[in-house]
Design a protein around this motif. Structure first.
Motif, PDB file in Angstrom:
ATOM      1  N   LEU A 167       0.829  -1.211   0.000  1.00 29.64           N
ATOM      2  CA  LEU A 167       0.000   0.000   0.000  1.00 29.64           C
ATOM      3  C   LEU A 167       0.859   1.256   0.000  1.00 29.64           C
ATOM      4  N   ARG A 168       1.912   1.257   0.812  1.00 27.13           N
ATOM      5  CA  ARG A 168       2.829   2.400   0.834  1.00 27.13           C
ATOM      6  C   ARG A 168       3.480   2.601  -0.527  1.00 27.13           C
ATOM      7  N   LEU A 169       3.868   1.499  -1.172  1.00 29.32           N
ATOM      8  CA  LEU A 169       4.483   1.571  -2.499  1.00 29.32           C
ATOM      9  C   LEU A 169       3.497   2.167  -3.509  1.00 29.32           C
ATOM     10  N   ILE A 170       2.246   1.722  -3.468  1.00 33.05           N
ATOM     11  CA  ILE A 170       1.228   2.245  -4.385  1.00 33.05           C
ATOM     12  C   ILE A 170       1.070   3.746  -4.188  1.00 33.05           C
ATOM     13  N   LEU A 171       0.984   4.174  -2.933  1.00 29.06           N
ATOM     14  CA  LEU A 171       0.827   5.600  -2.650  1.00 29.06           C
ATOM     15  C   LEU A 171       2.032   6.411  -3.127  1.00 29.06           C
ATOM     16  N   GLU A 172       3.223   5.848  -2.940  1.00 34.51           N
ATOM     17  CA  GLU A 172       4.447   6.524  -3.373  1.00 34.51           C
ATOM     18  C   GLU A 172       4.482   6.673  -4.899  1.00 34.51           C
ATOM     19  N   ILE A 173       4.116   5.615  -5.612  1.00 34.43           N
ATOM     20  CA  ILE A 173       4.122   5.671  -7.077  1.00 34.43           C
ATOM     21  C   ILE A 173       3.036   6.634  -7.568  1.00 34.43           C
ATOM     22  N   GLN A 174       1.881   6.626  -6.904  1.00 37.45           N
ATOM     23  CA  GLN A 174       0.822   7.557  -7.294  1.00 37.45           C
ATOM     24  C   GLN A 174       1.266   9.003  -7.094  1.00 37.45           C
ATOM     25  N   LYS A 175       2.025   9.243  -6.045  1.00 40.19           N
ATOM     26  CA  LYS A 175       2.564  10.587  -5.806  1.00 40.19           C
ATOM     27  C   LYS A 175       3.521  10.977  -6.933  1.00 40.19           C
ATOM     28  N   GLN A 176       4.394  10.028  -7.349  1.00 35.21           N
ATOM     29  CA  GLN A 176       5.305  10.279  -8.467  1.00 35.21           C
ATOM     30  C   GLN A 176       4.515  10.573  -9.740  1.00 35.21           C
ATOM     31  N   GLU A 177       3.447   9.822  -9.942  1.00 31.50           N
ATOM     32  CA  GLU A 177       2.613  10.014 -11.135  1.00 31.50           C
ATOM     33  C   GLU A 177       2.005  11.417 -11.144  1.00 31.50           C
ATOM     34  N   LYS A 178       1.505  11.864  -9.996  1.00 32.99           N
ATOM     35  CA  LYS A 178       0.924  13.223  -9.902  1.00 32.99           C
ATOM     36  C   LYS A 178       1.985  14.284 -10.207  1.00 32.99           C
ATOM     37  N   THR A 179       3.180  14.083  -9.686  1.00 35.95           N
ATOM     38  CA  THR A 179       4.273  15.029  -9.951  1.00 35.95           C
ATOM     39  C   THR A 179       4.581  15.081 -11.440  1.00 35.95           C
ATOM     40  N   LEU A 180       4.652  13.906 -12.064  1.00 38.84           N
ATOM     41  CA  LEU A 180       4.929  13.849 -13.503  1.00 38.84           C
ATOM     42  C   LEU A 180       3.803  14.499 -14.316  1.00 38.84           C
ATOM     43  N   GLN A 181       2.562  14.274 -13.896  1.00 44.27           N
ATOM     44  CA  GLN A 181       1.435  14.904 -14.588  1.00 44.27           C
ATOM     45  C   GLN A 181       1.552  16.433 -14.527  1.00 44.27           C
ATOM     46  N   ALA A 182       1.913  16.943 -13.344  1.00 48.53           N
ATOM     47  CA  ALA A 182       2.081  18.396 -13.191  1.00 48.53           C
ATOM     48  C   ALA A 182       3.217  18.897 -14.075  1.00 48.53           C
ATOM     49  N   GLU A 183       4.332  18.143 -14.155  1.00 45.53           N
ATOM     50  CA  GLU A 183       5.459  18.532 -15.007  1.00 45.53           C
ATOM     51  C   GLU A 183       5.066  18.509 -16.483  1.00 45.53           C
ATOM     52  N   ILE A 184       4.259  17.517 -16.877  1.00 38.34           N
ATOM     53  CA  ILE A 184       3.809  17.420 -18.270  1.00 38.34           C
ATOM     54  C   ILE A 184       2.914  18.610 -18.608  1.00 38.34           C
ATOM     55  N   LEU A 185       2.001  18.937 -17.701  1.00 41.36           N
ATOM     56  CA  LEU A 185       1.112  20.089 -17.920  1.00 41.36           C
ATOM     57  C   LEU A 185       1.923  21.379 -18.036  1.00 41.36           C
ATOM     58  N   SER A 186       2.905  21.527 -17.159  1.00 41.23           N
ATOM     59  CA  SER A 186       3.761  22.704 -17.188  1.00 41.23           C
ATOM     60  C   SER A 186       4.550  22.760 -18.501  1.00 41.23           C
ATOM     61  N   ALA A 187       5.068  21.609 -18.934  1.00 40.41           N
ATOM     62  CA  ALA A 187       5.824  21.550 -20.190  1.00 40.41           C
ATOM     63  C   ALA A 187       4.916  21.901 -21.367  1.00 40.41           C
ATOM     64  N   ALA A 188       3.685  21.419 -21.344  1.00 41.99           N
ATOM     65  CA  ALA A 188       2.740  21.712 -22.431  1.00 41.99           C
ATOM     66  C   ALA A 188       2.464  23.217 -22.512  1.00 41.99           C
ATOM     67  N   GLN A 189       2.328  23.833 -21.340  1.00 34.69           N
ATOM     68  CA  GLN A 189       2.090  25.288 -21.327  1.00 34.69           C
ATOM     69  C   GLN A 189       3.308  26.041 -21.865  1.00 34.69           C
ATOM     70  N   GLU A 190       4.503  25.591 -21.501  1.00 35.15           N
ATOM     71  CA  GLU A 190       5.735  26.219 -21.994  1.00 35.15           C
ATOM     72  C   GLU A 190       5.894  26.014 -23.498  1.00 35.15           C
ATOM     73  N   ILE A 191       5.561  24.807 -23.953  1.00 36.14           N
ATOM     74  CA  ILE A 191       5.644  24.529 -25.397  1.00 36.14           C
ATOM     75  C   ILE A 191       4.713  25.480 -26.147  1.00 36.14           C
ATOM     76  N   GLN A 192       3.507  25.668 -25.643  1.00 38.16           N
ATOM     77  CA  GLN A 192       2.546  26.575 -26.273  1.00 38.16           C
ATOM     78  C   GLN A 192       3.083  28.013 -26.288  1.00 38.16           C
ATOM     79  N   ARG A 193       3.668  28.415 -25.152  1.00 37.58           N
ATOM     80  CA  ARG A 193       4.206  29.773 -25.065  1.00 37.58           C
ATOM     81  C   ARG A 193       5.331  29.996 -26.094  1.00 37.58           C
ATOM     82  N   TRP A 194       6.265  29.007 -26.213  1.00 44.21           N
ATOM     83  CA  TRP A 194       7.380  29.144 -27.162  1.00 44.21           C
ATOM     84  C   TRP A 194       6.891  28.995 -28.598  1.00 44.21           C
ATOM     85  N   ASN A 195       5.842  28.253 -28.820  1.00 43.51           N
ATOM     86  CA  ASN A 195       5.251  28.157 -30.162  1.00 43.51           C
ATOM     87  C   ASN A 195       4.686  29.518 -30.568  1.00 43.51           C
TER      88      ASN A 195
END
Length: 194
Positions: free
Chosen positions: A42-70
């Protein structure tokens, strides 16, 4: 080999023998291990889900930056600033590569979460089986103990006893005291006759 290794091995052997002769305790130990594995999973699942949320936020941020530079690249092209347009497109491409890496990492997290959830379900199932087996062993042990208790030939074995009450009005106690007294008298007579 040191004496500590010998003692450790001896204790492990004795523990294994004890658990084999007391299967309900062995099952209890296995269930405890499974419970710990369940909690770790259960702890492992929660830890991986936390990593997934962080990556999702980074992807969203990257998408916004890509749009800005475009937008900047298009603006620079429109203004005939090809040097700025080229630099903006290079930045956009770098952000896109970074976003793709994060996307791949996020997909890996999703796969790891699914595998961990499957492991968790297997552990829960195994723990349920161990609990059922422990209940079965306990029932067999209780039934065997009841049968053993009923097989005793001595009637007084299963009766509660108060030893002080035996001494007060117990006919068997009185018979033994009388016989022991006679034995003592006979012994004294023999000793006096010598």
């Amino acid at each position: 080999m040191s004496i500590f290794d010998d003692v450790s091995r001896f204790l492990e052997t004795r523990l294994e023998e004890f658990l084999r002769s007391n299967p309900h305790l062995e099952l209890q130990a296995i269930e405890e291990q499974l419970k710990e594995q369940e909690e770790d999973t259960l702890r492992l699942i929660l830890e991986i889900q936390k990593q997934e949320k962080t990556l999702q936020a980074e992807i969203l941020s990257a998408a916004q930056e890509i749009q800005r530079w475009n937008d900047r690249a298009n603006k620079a092209k429109a203004a005939q600033r090809l040097d700025l347009a080229q630099a903006a497109q290079e930045r956009q491409a770098a952000l896109l590569r970074q976003g793709n890496q994060r996307w791949g990492q996020m997909q890996g997290c999703k796969e790891r979460i699914e595998k961990a959830k499957e492991l968790y379900r297997q552990i829960q199932l195994r723990r349920k089986e161990v609990r059922a087996k422990a209940a079965e062993v306990k029932t067999k042990t209780t039934t065997k103990a009841d049968k053993t208790e009923q097989n005793w030939d001595t009637k007084g074995w299963n009766q509660s006893s108060n030893f002080n009450s035996f001494k007060a009005a117990d006919p068997l106690e009185q018979k033994f005291q009388h016989w022991e007294a006679e034995e003592e008298l006979d012994r004294m007579k023999r000793n006096m006759g010598k």
